[in-house]
Design a protein around this motif. Structure first.
Motif, PDB file in Angstrom:
ATOM      1  N   GLY B 264      -2.814   8.361  -8.023  1.00 25.50           N
ATOM      2  CA  GLY B 264      -2.834   8.997  -6.710  1.00 25.50           C
ATOM      3  C   GLY B 264      -2.256   8.127  -5.617  1.00 25.50           C
ATOM      4  N   LEU B 265      -2.814   6.921  -5.445  1.00 22.02           N
ATOM      5  CA  LEU B 265      -2.460   6.150  -4.259  1.00 22.02           C
ATOM      6  C   LEU B 265      -1.392   5.092  -4.517  1.00 22.02           C
ATOM      7  CD1 LEU B 265      -5.887   5.808  -2.443  1.00 22.02           C
ATOM      8  CD2 LEU B 265      -4.172   7.609  -2.347  1.00 22.02           C
ATOM      9  N   GLN B 266      -1.057   4.851  -5.794  1.00 16.22           N
ATOM     10  CA  GLN B 266       0.034   3.901  -6.031  1.00 16.22           C
ATOM     11  C   GLN B 266       1.297   4.607  -6.507  1.00 16.22           C
ATOM     12  OE1 GLN B 266      -1.899   0.846  -8.495  1.00 16.22           O
ATOM     13  NE2 GLN B 266      -1.986  -0.423  -6.658  1.00 16.22           N
ATOM     14  N   GLU B 267       1.117   5.694  -7.290  1.00 14.63           N
ATOM     15  CA  GLU B 267       2.300   6.419  -7.761  1.00 14.63           C
ATOM     16  C   GLU B 267       2.484   7.746  -7.016  1.00 14.63           C
ATOM     17  OE1 GLU B 267       1.914   6.667 -12.042  1.00 14.63           O
ATOM     18  OE2 GLU B 267       1.492   4.525 -12.182  1.00 14.63           O
ATOM     19  N   PHE B 268       1.569   8.059  -6.103  1.00 13.24           N
ATOM     20  CA  PHE B 268       1.658   9.249  -5.239  1.00 13.24           C
ATOM     21  C   PHE B 268       1.782  10.553  -6.009  1.00 13.24           C
ATOM     22  CE2 PHE B 268       3.384   5.586  -2.975  1.00 13.24           C
ATOM     23  CZ  PHE B 268       2.371   5.463  -2.047  1.00 13.24           C
ATOM     24  N   ASN B 269       1.123  10.610  -7.151  1.00 15.93           N
ATOM     25  CA  ASN B 269       1.098  11.827  -7.944  1.00 15.93           C
ATOM     26  C   ASN B 269      -0.190  12.574  -7.571  1.00 15.93           C
ATOM     27  OD1 ASN B 269       1.709  13.649  -9.893  1.00 15.93           O
ATOM     28  ND2 ASN B 269       2.096  12.110 -11.481  1.00 15.93           N
ATOM     29  N   TYR B 270      -0.199  13.153  -6.369  1.00 12.36           N
ATOM     30  CA  TYR B 270      -1.435  13.647  -5.770  1.00 12.36           C
ATOM     31  C   TYR B 270      -2.170  14.700  -6.592  1.00 12.36           C
ATOM     32  CZ  TYR B 270      -0.311  11.225  -1.418  1.00 12.36           C
ATOM     33  OH  TYR B 270      -0.048  10.277  -0.470  1.00 12.36           O
ATOM     34  N   GLY B 271      -1.434  15.756  -6.997  1.00 12.75           N
ATOM     35  CA  GLY B 271      -2.085  16.864  -7.700  1.00 12.75           C
ATOM     36  C   GLY B 271      -2.729  16.398  -8.992  1.00 12.75           C
ATOM     37  N   TYR B 272      -1.973  15.620  -9.751  1.00 16.29           N
ATOM     38  CA  TYR B 272      -2.428  15.116 -11.039  1.00 16.29           C
ATOM     39  C   TYR B 272      -3.682  14.255 -10.868  1.00 16.29           C
ATOM     40  CZ  TYR B 272      -1.945  12.840 -15.620  1.00 16.29           C
ATOM     41  OH  TYR B 272      -2.150  12.373 -16.881  1.00 16.29           O
ATOM     42  N   SER B 273      -3.616  13.334  -9.913  1.00 14.69           N
ATOM     43  CA  SER B 273      -4.735  12.422  -9.675  1.00 14.69           C
ATOM     44  C   SER B 273      -5.987  13.188  -9.252  1.00 14.69           C
ATOM     45  CB  SER B 273      -4.346  11.418  -8.586  1.00 14.69           C
ATOM     46  OG  SER B 273      -5.470  10.690  -8.177  1.00 14.69           O
ATOM     47  N   THR B 274      -5.807  14.192  -8.393  1.00  7.50           N
ATOM     48  CA  THR B 274      -6.958  14.991  -7.940  1.00  7.50           C
ATOM     49  C   THR B 274      -7.582  15.734  -9.117  1.00  7.50           C
ATOM     50  OG1 THR B 274      -5.831  15.298  -5.850  1.00  7.50           O
ATOM     51  CG2 THR B 274      -7.734  16.695  -6.247  1.00  7.50           C
ATOM     52  N   ALA B 275      -6.720  16.232 -10.019  1.00  7.92           N
ATOM     53  CA  ALA B 275      -7.223  16.957 -11.187  1.00  7.92           C
ATOM     54  C   ALA B 275      -8.084  16.035 -12.058  1.00  7.92           C
ATOM     55  CB  ALA B 275      -6.056  17.520 -11.993  1.00  7.92           C
ATOM     56  N   VAL B 276      -7.593  14.809 -12.290  1.00  6.23           N
ATOM     57  CA  VAL B 276      -8.357  13.859 -13.098  1.00  6.23           C
ATOM     58  C   VAL B 276      -9.679  13.515 -12.405  1.00  6.23           C
ATOM     59  CG1 VAL B 276      -8.331  11.598 -14.205  1.00  6.23           C
ATOM     60  CG2 VAL B 276      -6.220  12.898 -14.022  1.00  6.23           C
ATOM     61  N   GLY B 277      -9.616  13.327 -11.071  1.00  8.38           N
ATOM     62  CA  GLY B 277     -10.818  13.023 -10.307  1.00  8.38           C
ATOM     63  C   GLY B 277     -11.835  14.158 -10.373  1.00  8.38           C
ATOM     64  N   LEU B 278     -11.313  15.397 -10.302  1.00  8.28           N
ATOM     65  CA  LEU B 278     -12.204  16.562 -10.347  1.00  8.28           C
ATOM     66  C   LEU B 278     -12.881  16.667 -11.708  1.00  8.28           C
ATOM     67  CD1 LEU B 278     -13.371  19.102  -9.111  1.00  8.28           C
ATOM     68  CD2 LEU B 278     -11.317  20.342  -9.799  1.00  8.28           C
ATOM     69  N   PHE B 279     -12.095  16.436 -12.760  1.00  5.51           N
ATOM     70  CA  PHE B 279     -12.636  16.410 -14.127  1.00  5.51           C
ATOM     71  C   PHE B 279     -13.824  15.445 -14.184  1.00  5.51           C
ATOM     72  CE2 PHE B 279     -12.422  13.846 -18.069  1.00  5.51           C
ATOM     73  CZ  PHE B 279     -12.852  14.798 -18.978  1.00  5.51           C
ATOM     74  N   ASN B 280     -13.638  14.255 -13.602  1.00  6.85           N
ATOM     75  CA  ASN B 280     -14.690  13.242 -13.590  1.00  6.85           C
ATOM     76  C   ASN B 280     -15.899  13.690 -12.762  1.00  6.85           C
ATOM     77  OD1 ASN B 280     -15.793  10.812 -14.285  1.00  6.85           O
ATOM     78  ND2 ASN B 280     -14.699   9.617 -12.765  1.00  6.85           N
ATOM     79  N   SER B 281     -15.645  14.235 -11.566  1.00  3.61           N
ATOM     80  CA  SER B 281     -16.741  14.663 -10.684  1.00  3.61           C
ATOM     81  C   SER B 281     -17.592  15.734 -11.342  1.00  3.61           C
ATOM     82  CB  SER B 281     -16.208  15.227  -9.363  1.00  3.61           C
ATOM     83  OG  SER B 281     -15.547  14.238  -8.643  1.00  3.61           O
ATOM     84  N   VAL B 282     -16.912  16.698 -12.001  1.00  4.32           N
ATOM     85  CA  VAL B 282     -17.648  17.798 -12.616  1.00  4.32           C
ATOM     86  C   VAL B 282     -18.540  17.272 -13.741  1.00  4.32           C
ATOM     87  CG1 VAL B 282     -17.404  19.881 -14.028  1.00  4.32           C
ATOM     88  CG2 VAL B 282     -16.035  19.594 -11.974  1.00  4.32           C
ATOM     89  N   ILE B 283     -18.000  16.376 -14.566  1.00  7.86           N
ATOM     90  CA  ILE B 283     -18.819  15.810 -15.644  1.00  7.86           C
ATOM     91  C   ILE B 283     -20.010  15.038 -15.069  1.00  7.86           C
ATOM     92  CG2 ILE B 283     -18.861  14.159 -17.554  1.00  7.86           C
ATOM     93  CD1 ILE B 283     -16.186  15.011 -18.322  1.00  7.86           C
ATOM     94  N   ASN B 284     -19.757  14.248 -14.024  1.00  8.09           N
ATOM     95  CA  ASN B 284     -20.851  13.500 -13.398  1.00  8.09           C
ATOM     96  C   ASN B 284     -21.949  14.429 -12.907  1.00  8.09           C
ATOM     97  OD1 ASN B 284     -19.604  11.070 -13.742  1.00  8.09           O
ATOM     98  ND2 ASN B 284     -18.675  11.047 -11.724  1.00  8.09           N
ATOM     99  N   PHE B 285     -21.511  15.507 -12.266  1.00 16.56           N
ATOM    100  CA  PHE B 285     -22.449  16.468 -11.707  1.00 16.56           C
ATOM    101  C   PHE B 285     -23.305  17.079 -12.817  1.00 16.56           C
ATOM    102  CE2 PHE B 285     -23.293  20.738  -9.808  1.00 16.56           C
ATOM    103  CZ  PHE B 285     -24.070  20.278  -8.762  1.00 16.56           C
TER     104      PHE B 285
END
Lengths: 297, 304
Positions: B264-285
């Protein structure tokens, strides 16, 4: 109360004491190593191996370089700014939130509480956070460092626990005397729960003092960097001497490398000292906070 | 009286409180709930210039890209490995430490040990990383001296992927052992002392007392802490790893959160990074909710 101790009990107590001393030693040794190394002479330090439990050729070269480094002082000043502003605003707003959430007979209290605790369980993630900060023009401003973490659900819950223990009758009699919500909060609740103010302040101060990640992603402008980010730059790049523009010492590449090591140690000490100085005085508040946070969290 | 009627009355009666609470609500909406809305980015080919409203919607493409990539297995494996190591090593040891500390009867000695054991907690991550780099380098205490004795050669431990997990766990233990024990020490001090006297009279030895009085006495605390720990099982933080890893050690060091940061913040691949983050957030939840449900079922202690 003191009976005759069995021999196995004595053996246990001796072993237990040794384990405790060992744990204390393991906790302390890296800290002592860094402090002693920071007072060493670069060349003598380079030729020594393993632990440094006493300065090698006592010298203040590292500190002399750190003292004349502008970036370290600018970092220090910014860390102080971020810590103080965040602590003042954070404690104030945490108290307001805790006060309202400790009211009875307020219909929306529980929905509000849910709104806040839900954020502990779920978040939007890093990129949406970054995009938000860039959209509302907070990048490269001091607020990008102060606002995140200023209000945390945990701090609110801890303070609310303190407020809940204040007798409600106090509140009601103040109301009869004509005191408003603000007066009751500032004149009654806050003075009666100094310990909770101390706990919140402490959590905010320690977190902000050690914060490097938020400043790293939100501050490109080096002139706004807090101390930890300056430290990270020095330690991670191992170009300390070059970055600080170290003077003296001949200037050969090898000497710069030697000097960098001592500078790193000195910078670590300078950057950690303030927290360690306040630590003995605030330890009891810290323990209180951890306790309530863990039980009510 | 209808709900809205009552609400209107309440808003009026408690006007002062609601007004006080406005800035708090605004803060949480802006800094917590707006980013949650930003999750839409995960379903877009997000371009900052076009914004959330203007970027193209691509459905589940970002998620599919992640699940099919070689990184998916690697970051998931590393995240789970680090969590489980932490769960099995860094979770029980503070309990053991608290139990041993509880057996020390010289109060001044006990207090001193406690104070010293909390100290590493106050060291910042940046400084901790500096100390780790120093100790694990090929001329440091562990990478140099100890490795020469036990492995026969000096190794720069941070550049070899096979040592990365050990470094993470040992440093976590060093920094958190004393701090994590605080809660258990407090719980131990509230165990009813009369029970020990009664057990003594019944002839129970120390081990029996530990297993039948002490541990049951602090079991609710242990369960709560275990729930908290399990809830964060896939939330291995990126902050320490970012300071210690490099391309050589990605193989064992790259976890979901560091991957999100890099993409996300080094390669600026915003959509992809957000998707991976969301995957993680949902599992955590899901983890938090299910561990809590388990705790509800098997004991009387739970969080909510």
């Amino acid at each position: 109360m003191v009976g005759k101790k069995s021999s196995s009990r004595v053996v246990f107590e001796v072993i237990n004491t040794v384990i405790m001393l060992l744990i204390a030693a393991i906790c302390l040794i890296p800290i002592i190593h860094v402090i002693m190394s920071s007072f060493s002479e670069p060349l003598a330090l380079a030729s020594s191996r393993g632990l440094v439990l006493w300065p090698k050729h006592f010298s203040l070269v590292g500190y002399a370089q750190v003292m004349q480094a502008r970036s370290v002082w600018v970092g220090y000043a910014h860390t102080l700014l971020y810590v103080v502003v965040q602590a003042v605003l954070g404690v104030f707003f945490t108290a307001i939130a805790a006060y309202v959430l400790s009211r009875r007979n307020m219909m929306l209290r529980d929905p509000f509480m849910f709104l806040i605790t839900f954020t502990m369980m779920f978040s939007g993630g890093l990129v949406p956070y970054y995009v938000l900060f860039s959209k509302i023009h907070l990048l490269n401003t001091i607020w990008a460092v102060i606002l995140p973490g200023m209000l945390t659900p945990m701090n609110i819950i801890i303070m609310r626990t303190f407020f809940n223990s204040i007798p409600y009758s106090l509140d009601e009699s103040a109301k009869l005397d004509g005191a408003g919500a603000w007066t009751i909060l500032i004149r009654i609740y806050m003075p009666l729960s100094k310990a909770s103010l101390a706990v919140t302040t402490l959590f905010l101060v320690v977190a902000q003092w050690n914060n490097y990640f938020i400043p790293m992603i939100f501050l490109q402008d080096r002139n706004l960097w807090p101390l930890q980010l300056v430290l990270k730059d020095l330690i991670a790049t191992s170009q300390g001497a070059a970055i600080l523009g170290a003077q003296g010492g001949g200037g050969s590449a090898a000497e710069t490398v030697l000097l960098t090591r001592v500078i790193n140690y000195a910078v670590i000490v300078v950057g950690t000292l303030p927290i360690f100085c306040i630590y003995p005085f605030v330890q009891k508040y810290f323990v209180t906070g951890v306790m309530i946070g863990a039980i009510k969290g | 009286m209808s709900f809205w009627h009552r609400l209107g009355r309440d808003l009026k009666d408690n006007r002062a409180y609601y007004i006080m609470f406005i800035p708090i609500i605004i803060y949480f909406i802006i800094f917590c709930y707006l980013p949650m809305g930003g999750i839409i980015i995960a379903f877009q080919n997000f371009r900052p210039a076009l914004g959330i409203l203007g970027s193209k919607f691509v459905g589940l493409k970002n998620f599919m890209d992640f699940f099919r990539s070689v990184y998916f297995g690697r970051v998931l494996r590393n995240t789970v490995a680090l969590s489980l190591l932490s769960l099995f090593i860094c979770f029980p040891l503070p309990i053991v430490f608290a139990l041993l500390l509880n057996e020390i009867h010289n109060l001044r000695f006990k207090k001193t040990i406690q104070t010293i054991s909390y100290m590493p907690y106050f060291i910042s991550l940046v400084v901790l990383a500096g100390i780790i780099i120093d100790f694990t380098s090929s001329d440091g205490l562990i990478g140099g001296t100890l490795m020469r004795v036990f492995a026969g050669r000096e190794v720069n431990l941070l550049s070899d992927p096979k040592y990365f997990r050990s470094i993470m766990i040992v440093s976590e233990l060093w920094q958190g052992l004393g701090y994590s024990s605080i809660i258990y020490v407090a719980a131990l001090s509230s165990v009813d002392q009369e029970q020990y006297e009664a057990a003594e009279i019944d002839g129970a030895n120390r081990w029996q007392q530990t297993f039948h009085i002490t541990l049951p006495g602090i079991s609710s605390t242990i369960i709560i802490m275990l729930i908290l720990k399990c809830g964060t099982l896939l939330a291995v933080g990126s902050e320490k790893i970012i300071l210690l890893y490099n391309a050589n050690t990605y193989e064992t060091a790259d976890v979901i959160s560091t991957f999100v940061y890099r993409k996300g913040l080094q390669e600026f691949n915003y959509g992809y990074s957000t998707a991976v983050g969301l995957f993680n957030s949902v599992i955590n939840f899901v983890l938090i909710l299910s561990t809590n449900a388990l705790a509800n079922r098997f004991s009387d202690s739970s969080l909510f």
